[in-house]
Write an enzyme that holds these catalytic residues in place. Structure first.
Site, short mmCIF file in Angstrom:
data_model
loop_
_atom_site.label_atom_id
_atom_site.label_comp_id
_atom_site.label_asym_id
_atom_site.label_seq_id
_atom_site.Cartn_x
_atom_site.Cartn_y
_atom_site.Cartn_z
N GLY A 36 -96.51 7.24 -23.97
CA GLY A 36 -96.36 8.25 -25.28
C GLY A 36 -96.73 9.07 -24.88
O GLY A 36 -96.17 10.88 -24.97
N HIS A 37 -98.27 9.19 -25.21
CA HIS A 37 -99.35 10.78 -24.83
C HIS A 37 -98.82 11.16 -23.19
O HIS A 37 -99.66 12.69 -23.64
CB HIS A 37 -100.35 9.80 -24.82
N LYS A 150 -92.37 10.80 -32.81
CA LYS A 150 -92.58 10.01 -33.63
C LYS A 150 -93.23 9.46 -35.32
O LYS A 150 -93.04 9.33 -36.16
CB LYS A 150 -94.03 8.44 -33.08
N SER A 187 -100.35 3.87 -30.33
CA SER A 187 -101.74 3.14 -29.89
C SER A 187 -102.06 2.35 -30.83
O SER A 187 -103.20 1.48 -30.62
CB SER A 187 -102.98 3.77 -30.22
#
Ligand code: PAF
Length: 296
Positions: A36-37, A150, A187
């Site tokens: 995602g990052h 998100k 995370s």
């Protein structure tokens, strides 16, 4: 790629780049990077001459000390992942003292935007986020900054922060990235036990069903159904839930996507659209996710 840990060194490198007319983008993160990052970093590196990725676990946005202590810290792996991104990328991983040389006294307020969902559950959280994001804006002076959708409420708060402080920075919201089984990447997922990780995609599945239900049911019914479906999952699926494993939903709200205020019907939000945002505890880990109504 270049790695920086001090404000002075990073700013010296950015000053040189700026003199050369280079554009600078920023991706603020707390590390423990995942796909995602990486999607944010790739986009930032493709839309700017230099992408700065901050890797800093910001203590002042945690209202729960245990959550702060348990937050994964994986700097070497993060730097390794960032090095796979094409383009010019600088990482910035300061210490707490480097980031906050003076005690933090500033607080930010976001009115109705912070009175819903995460706000009441996490007092002081958004002010802590705003303090660190502003500090990063001041250090990096980016043209654009990238945040994941998100954290939908955080994104709305950061847009409001930029309006409050009147900075000329474009805030770019980027879509959620999901694992193949639908779990929103986070995370925190790495803290889930194998049994918890296996059932965690139920959150996304339940929200998808809620999206369909909302086409013909009252939204109050839909909200009630989501909360009770997750809360009773372990009763219906005892075989998948060893040792007291269960979902503990904290909230599920269906809100106007711009104002974040709860709506009674999907049409009430008009062009703003509606999102359903959820926070659920699973296996001692707090997970958030969302569904956009009216989108496939
Ligand atoms: O979304 C996050 O990871 C954090 O809240 C942020 C924006 C990096 C600020 O610490």
């Amino acid at each position: 790629m270049q790695n920086f840990t001090t404000v002075n060194e990073l700013q010296a490198a950015l000053a040189t780049a700026r003199k050369e007319g280079k554009s600078i983008g920023l991706v603020p993160t707390m590390g423990a990077l995942h796909e995602g990052h990486l999607s944010l970093i790739r986009r930032c590196a493709s839309e700017n001459d230099i992408a700065v990725v901050s890797l800093f676990v910001n203590p002042i946005q945690f209202n729960n000390k245990e959550d702060l202590a348990k937050y994964p810290r994986t700097l070497d792996a993060d730097i390794q992942l960032v090095s796979t991104v094409e383009g010019t990328v600088y990482t910035f991983a300061p210490t707490v003292e480097e980031m906050y040389p003076e005690p933090v006294t500033t607080t930010y307020h976001f009115g109705a935007l912070e009175e819903v969902m995460e706000g009441p559950q996490r007092p002081g959280h958004f002010s802590g986020v705003a303090v660190v994001v502003r500090r990063l804006f001041d250090i990096v002076q980016p043209r654009k900054a990238y945040f994941g959708e998100k954290d939908f409420q955080q994104l709305a708060i950061i847009r409001d922060l930029v309006r409050q402080i009147n900075y000329d920075i474009e805030i770019v919201g980027c879509p959620i990235v999901r694992a193949d089984d639908g779990l929103a990447l986070s995370s925190r997922n790495m803290r889930l036990s194998p049994a918890a990780r296996k059932i965690a995609p139920t959150i996304h599945e339940t929200l998808e069903q809620a999206r369909e239900m909302a086409e013909y049911e009252e939204l109050d019914e839909v909200k009630e159904w989501v909360m009770s479906t997750l809360a009773s999952f372990h009763e219906v699926n005892a075989d998948l839930c060893p040792d007291g494993l269960c979902f503990e939903p904290e909230y599920f709200e269906i809100v106007n996507a711009r104002t974040l205020q709860p709506v009674e019907s999907l049409s009430e939000a008009g062009q703003d659209g509606c999102v359903g945002c959820i926070a659920v505890w699973l296996d001692g880990v707090r997970l958030i996710d969302l569904v956009k109504f009216g989108e496939e």
